[in-house]
Design an enzyme around this catalytic site. Structure first.
Site, PDB file in Angstrom:
ATOM      1  N   ASN A  80      -5.799   6.584  -1.397  1.00 49.95           N
ATOM      2  CA  ASN A  80      -6.718   6.110  -2.441  1.00 49.95           C
ATOM      3  C   ASN A  80      -7.408   4.804  -2.068  1.00 49.95           C
ATOM      4  OD1 ASN A  80      -4.913   3.983  -2.926  1.00 49.95           O
ATOM      5  ND2 ASN A  80      -3.970   4.943  -4.701  1.00 49.95           N
ATOM      6  N   ASP A  81      -7.300   4.387  -0.815  1.00 49.28           N
ATOM      7  CA  ASP A  81      -7.853   3.098  -0.402  1.00 49.28           C
ATOM      8  C   ASP A  81      -9.354   2.991  -0.638  1.00 49.28           C
ATOM      9  OD1 ASP A  81      -5.348   2.379   0.368  1.00 49.28           O
ATOM     10  OD2 ASP A  81      -5.739   2.395   2.533  1.00 49.28           O
TER      11      ASP A  81
ATOM     12  N   ASP B   2      -1.537  -1.072  -4.077  1.00 49.96           N
ATOM     13  CA  ASP B   2      -1.802  -0.214  -5.234  1.00 49.96           C
ATOM     14  C   ASP B   2      -0.587  -0.104  -6.149  1.00 49.96           C
ATOM     15  OD1 ASP B   2      -0.138   1.493  -3.724  1.00 49.96           O
ATOM     16  OD2 ASP B   2      -1.846   2.571  -2.884  1.00 49.96           O
TER      17      ASP B   2
ATOM     18  N   GLU C 290      -3.995 -18.325 -20.678  1.00 55.26           N
ATOM     19  CA  GLU C 290      -4.264 -19.277 -19.607  1.00 55.26           C
ATOM     20  C   GLU C 290      -5.172 -20.401 -20.104  1.00 55.26           C
ATOM     21  OE1 GLU C 290      -6.261 -19.373 -15.139  1.00 55.26           O
ATOM     22  OE2 GLU C 290      -7.181 -18.209 -16.743  1.00 55.26           O
TER      23      GLU C 290
ATOM     24  N   ASN D 182       0.858  -1.191   0.000  1.00 49.73           N
ATOM     25  CA  ASN D 182       0.000   0.000   0.000  1.00 49.73           C
ATOM     26  C   ASN D 182       0.892   1.238   0.000  1.00 49.73           C
ATOM     27  OD1 ASN D 182      -1.927   1.962   0.304  1.00 49.73           O
ATOM     28  ND2 ASN D 182      -2.968   0.997   2.027  1.00 49.73           N
TER      29      ASN D 182
ATOM     30  N   ASP E 162      -6.539 -13.924 -19.745  1.00 54.98           N
ATOM     31  CA  ASP E 162      -7.240 -14.772 -18.786  1.00 54.98           C
ATOM     32  C   ASP E 162      -8.204 -15.733 -19.497  1.00 54.98           C
ATOM     33  OD1 ASP E 162      -7.950 -15.223 -15.903  1.00 54.98           O
ATOM     34  OD2 ASP E 162      -9.910 -14.520 -16.572  1.00 54.98           O
TER      35      ASP E 162
ATOM     36  N   GLY F  21      -5.805  -2.653   0.157  1.00 58.46           N
ATOM     37  CA  GLY F  21      -5.215  -1.338  -0.081  1.00 58.46           C
ATOM     38  C   GLY F  21      -3.950  -1.291  -0.906  1.00 58.46           C
TER      39      GLY F  21
END
Length: 649
Positions: free
Chosen positions: A161-162, A184, A390, A156, A361, A182
């Site tokens: 910006n949490d 980032d 994947e 974090n 993905d 949190g």
């Protein structure tokens, strides 16, 4: 806000065309400088900008605005022409096909939308100059080692910006494995030195795009805006800073993308452009007011139906069209506008971020013909780029099917450089966990690697000990430190592209509840203020963790300059007496990997390996630095892995 900018002007004449589309042609005009007022009247245009100088001159704009279907767009800019305008099923969308001539200069211009009622809306659009030549977008390869990060759980760097009040999930709770914690982009930027110093050469971050879901949004795979960085991770500017600073340290940045699905709270789910924008759309619209997993038509997850010559049409449709889960609408890539949207989105991020690769993905869940088209469009534009897809299969036949160059009997050409090697990962775990016998133990690794005859290019396949969706390797190996070292040392020497998950280097585990995704994605110690254990400094780590961290660092540091591992010939010998020898060979360098599962000392007759030509040569242990003369025999005093090299430095 209005401002004046300089642009180049060219006349475009709009012609009346039949209902459903309109067509325009250019009239020739002289280039001249002029000033234009910049506007932002339209609710949304995607892509939000584009570039000049692409091989493909086509660009399709998605335009969303109330009742936009009644408007006629006009553009007056040198080199840009409107080819067609397509109406959607919703009155709030237009799709505009542009042609951008090779002579077009970078700049801003206005798109004027003239409505039937006589009103006008104006949107300024920008064509940017390309900063990097297409061939200079160099992707990852077998010389790289990739560090996989779940950003919410890594560090974090910016607590401010949490929480974002406009997004649905508004809490931070580090005691809840499935809540946001949190971490980032700034946290990754802050610790690039650590990643580089460990010997990694590329970073793959789990998705960073906005995931405005009411819960579980931390993982990022239910995207609700394909063109926006989630503000809880940071800003686009911070993402570009990450890309820039990573590049300065020799680290490639790989973006995790999802073409198969979006999040249920994606902005377009409130007003779908076409009646077939997502799969099983009619079912969703009939039940959306009481939507839950019972109403969802989910995928049958029978991925082998992509290759199965006996598969039923029903199985294939349920596999490809079914939703992954109830909160992830399945995108219909057979809709040509959706297909173009996804291809352009990938190119937009490559160009914006100067990416060093894409990880796609749930690769086999999308329409497979589209995936060929998607990968082909990217690789045509960026010939030295890399994409990894994947495909979670333990069958090498399935893995090989998806790789570019595969000799598939159905004629399928994937254009995908790198599938993922779940098959070899499982064989490494089985080989180290099992007791030694004729058909168990190290022979699983030996025979697993022998399957490389099937692959078009083994060295372009991605291998890994674990990832964000599976138990940590330390847990898979029953918290056996020596076996974990053997697994890491072996796979880092294979003809593959290795990927390690953050924390593998300090034996992070999910042993308390194996397979639990929240626990697998545990916070990286030292990433939060007040952490009593700090991986970045070594503070609070146990002796065992420090030893493993040092072991990984030594291997990766050596691997950076090892041509034998990057591109050398591979020879291995069938396991016997509880040992397994693998050699990577190139002119001037031979790497020897010795895996020994014996608890008691054992002496090996080295004549068995005479064909390698090492007799009389001095080798160095790349971890300890100790020398060894390859002569008649080798004594292995304890269980473990030893990696030797003939290189002096």
């Amino acid at each position: 806000m209005i401002k004046v900018i300089g642009i180049f002007i060219m006349c475009v004449t709009v012609l009346n065309m039949p209902m459903g589309y309109m067509k325009t042609v250019n009239t020739v005009s002289n280039l001249k400088n002029s000033s234009v007022v910049e506007y932002s009247d339209i609710e949304r245009i995607e892509p939000s900008n584009w570039w000049v100088g692409f091989k493909n001159s086509e660009l399709q704009l998605l335009v969303k605005h109330p009742n936009i279907t009644t408007a006629v767009p006009e553009i007056d800019y040198a080199g840009v022409s409107i080819k067609e305008v397509h109406k959607a099923d919703s009155d709030n969308y237009l799709f505009i096909d542009l042609d951008i001539d090779k002579s077009t200069k970078a700049g801003k211009f206005n798109i004027v939308f003239k409505f039937e009622n006589g009103t006008e809306k104006i949107q300024t659009y920008e064509l940017k100059p390309r900063k990097i030549a297409a061939e200079d977008y160099v992707g990852f390869d077998s010389s790289d080692v990739i560090y996989l990060i779940t950003p919410d759980r890594f560090s974090n760097g910016n607590p401010s910006n949490d929480i974002h009040e406009e997004l649905l999930e508004k809490t931070i709770d580090r005691t809840n494995d499935y809540a946001r914690h949190g971490g980032d982009i700034q946290g990754m930027i802050n610790h690039l030195d650590y990643i580089e110093s460990m010997g990694f050469t590329a970073i793959w971050s789990c998705p960073l795009l906005t995931n405005n879901m009411p819960s579980g949004s931390y993982h990022g795979y239910a995207m609700t805006d394909f063109y926006e960085i989630d503000p809880r991770f940071g800003t686009l500017e911070e993402y570009l800073e990450l890309a820039h600073k990573a590049k300065e340290k020799g680290l490639k940045l790989i973006m995790d993308q999802v073409a198969n699905h979006c999040g249920l709270e994606h902005w377009w789910m409130k007003d779908l452009p076409f009646n077939n924008w997502v799969n099983y759309q009619e079912n969703y619209e009939e039940n959306k007011d009481s939507w839950d997993k019972k109403a969802t038509i989910t995928s049958n997850h029978r991925r082998t139906s992509n290759q199965d010559i006996y598969s039923s049409k029903k199985d294939r449709e349920e596999m490809s069209d079914g939703w992954f889960v109830s909160g992830m609408p399945d995108l219909n890539q057979r809709n040509p506008f959706m297909a173009k949207y996804l291809i352009q989105n990938s190119i937009w991020w490559i160009e914006t971020g100067g990416l060093g690769g894409i990880r796609q993905d749930t690769y086999p869940y999308s329409d497979k013909e589209f995936m060929s088209q998607w990968a082909g469009a990217i690789m045509e534009q960026y010939p030295n780029f890399s994409i990894v897809g994947e495909e979670w299969s333990y069958n090498p036949l399935i893995i090989g099917y998806w790789q570019q160059g595969a000799n598939n009997r159905d004629g399928y050409k994937s254009n995908l450089k790198s599938p993922m090697d779940f098959a070899m990962q499982r064989q490494i775990v089985n080989g180290l966990n099992e007791h030694e016998s004729w058909d168990t133990g190290l022979v699983k690794m030996y025979e697993g690697l022998a399957n490389d005859f099937h692959y078009a290019s083994p060295k372009d396949i991605m291998i890994f000990p674990d990832n964000h969706d599976m138990s940590r390797i330390f847990t898979q190996l029953r918290e056996d430190v020596v076996n974990t070292k053997m697994a890491l040392g072996y796979l880092l020497a294979l003809p593959r592209i290795p990927q390690l998950y953050y924390g593998t280097e300090i034996l992070m585990n999910d042993s308390a509840n194996p397979g639990d995704h929240g626990l697998i994605r545990t916070d990286f110690p030292g990433g939060w203020k007040g952490d009593t254990v700090n991986v970045f400094t070594g503070e609070g780590l146990t002796d065992t963790q420090l030893e493993m961290q040092g072991f990984v660092k030594q291997l990766l540091t050596y691997r950076k300059t090892s041509k034998a591992i990057h591109e050398g010939k591979t020879i291995h010998f069938a396991p016997f007496m509880g040992t397994y020898f693998l050699f990577r060979i190139i002119e001037g360098e031979t790497v020897v990997v010795v895996i020994n599962k014996n608890q008691e000392p054992i002496t090996i007759n080295l004549k068995h390996y005479d064909e390698i030509g090492l007799k009389g040569k001095t080798l160095k242990n790349i971890v300890t630095g100790e020398g060894f003369v390859w002569d008649e025999k080798m004594t292995l005093n304890s269980k473990g892995i030893t990696i030797y090299s003939t290189k002096e430095n």
